[in-house]
Design a protein around this motif. Structure first.
Motif, mmCIF file in Angstrom:
data_model
loop_
_atom_site.group_PDB
_atom_site.id
_atom_site.type_symbol
_atom_site.label_atom_id
_atom_site.label_comp_id
_atom_site.label_asym_id
_atom_site.label_seq_id
_atom_site.Cartn_x
_atom_site.Cartn_y
_atom_site.Cartn_z
ATOM 1 N N VAL A 183 -11.338 -10.527 3.942
ATOM 2 C CA VAL A 183 -11.401 -9.159 4.871
ATOM 3 C C VAL A 183 -9.876 -8.528 4.592
ATOM 4 O O VAL A 183 -9.822 -7.434 4.164
ATOM 5 C CB VAL A 183 -11.648 -9.680 6.388
ATOM 6 C CG1 VAL A 183 -11.254 -8.354 7.126
ATOM 7 C CG2 VAL A 183 -12.966 -9.932 6.523
ATOM 8 N N TRP A 184 -8.987 -9.451 4.605
ATOM 9 C CA TRP A 184 -7.571 -8.835 4.247
ATOM 10 C C TRP A 184 -7.372 -8.367 2.893
ATOM 11 O O TRP A 184 -6.827 -7.308 2.748
ATOM 12 C CB TRP A 184 -6.583 -10.293 4.282
ATOM 13 C CG TRP A 184 -5.049 -9.759 4.117
ATOM 14 C CD1 TRP A 184 -4.517 -8.908 5.293
ATOM 15 C CD2 TRP A 184 -4.411 -9.969 3.133
ATOM 16 N NE1 TRP A 184 -3.169 -8.772 4.633
ATOM 17 C CE2 TRP A 184 -2.847 -9.224 3.456
ATOM 18 C CE3 TRP A 184 -4.478 -10.543 1.767
ATOM 19 C CZ2 TRP A 184 -1.768 -9.278 2.459
ATOM 20 C CZ3 TRP A 184 -3.511 -10.488 0.920
ATOM 21 C CH2 TRP A 184 -2.140 -9.880 1.293
ATOM 22 N N ALA B 88 -6.342 0.153 0.711
ATOM 23 C CA ALA B 88 -5.219 0.618 0.939
ATOM 24 C C ALA B 88 -4.497 1.381 -0.375
ATOM 25 O O ALA B 88 -3.883 2.307 -0.365
ATOM 26 C CB ALA B 88 -4.179 -0.042 1.717
ATOM 27 N N ALA B 89 -4.566 0.410 -1.433
ATOM 28 C CA ALA B 89 -4.208 0.650 -2.453
ATOM 29 C C ALA B 89 -4.838 1.661 -3.306
ATOM 30 O O ALA B 89 -4.206 2.645 -3.927
ATOM 31 C CB ALA B 89 -4.073 -0.612 -3.509
ATOM 32 N N VAL B 90 -6.301 1.836 -2.989
ATOM 33 C CA VAL B 90 -7.009 3.162 -3.726
ATOM 34 C C VAL B 90 -6.560 4.162 -3.111
ATOM 35 O O VAL B 90 -6.475 5.231 -3.521
ATOM 36 C CB VAL B 90 -8.542 2.620 -3.567
ATOM 37 C CG1 VAL B 90 -9.249 3.684 -3.876
ATOM 38 C CG2 VAL B 90 -8.759 1.506 -4.466
ATOM 39 N N SER B 91 -6.454 4.224 -1.748
ATOM 40 C CA SER B 91 -5.980 5.357 -1.018
ATOM 41 C C SER B 91 -4.766 5.972 -1.345
ATOM 42 O O SER B 91 -4.598 6.983 -1.633
ATOM 43 C CB SER B 91 -6.101 4.940 0.515
ATOM 44 O OG SER B 91 -7.472 4.729 0.948
ATOM 45 N N ALA B 92 -3.833 4.931 -1.676
ATOM 46 C CA ALA B 92 -2.519 5.448 -2.041
ATOM 47 C C ALA B 92 -2.599 6.210 -3.442
ATOM 48 O O ALA B 92 -2.030 7.229 -3.619
ATOM 49 C CB ALA B 92 -1.623 4.483 -2.067
#
Length: 96
Positions: free
Chosen positions: A25-26, A33-37
């Protein structure tokens, strides 16, 4: 009579499985988060320079004479490849 004797099993995971589950899950959250950034960063700052104009309206009108307007060339604008249009950009890293 206990639950085990009646044929019912409790759905529990051993401690090691919980550790693996938590780590999974982590990692999924971290990759999201990396893809969003990457997606947010891809939207604007690659090679684009912005600044505020401090000259007055009169100075600008004096500078841009009809001769200068005729000689002016438009700035090159970034072009998005066709394969990055629509929803397909997400599966193509070069579109990020």
């Amino acid at each position: 009579m206990s639950a085990a004797r009646r044929g019912k099993r409790r759905a529990t995971l051993p401690p090691r499985a919980w550790s693996v589950h938590a780590a999974s899950v982590w990692l999924i959250a971290l990759s999201g988060a990396a893809v969003s950034a990457a997606v947010l960063d891809a939207g604007g700052s690659a090679g684009v320079d912005t600044h505020r104009e401090t000259a007055s309206r009169e100075e600008v009108l004096t500078f841009w004479t009809p001769e200068r307007m005729k000689q002016a060339k438009p700035a090159e604008m970034p072009v998005q490849p066709v394969e990055c249009a629509g929803q397909q950009w997400f599966v193509r890293p070069h579109c990020w």
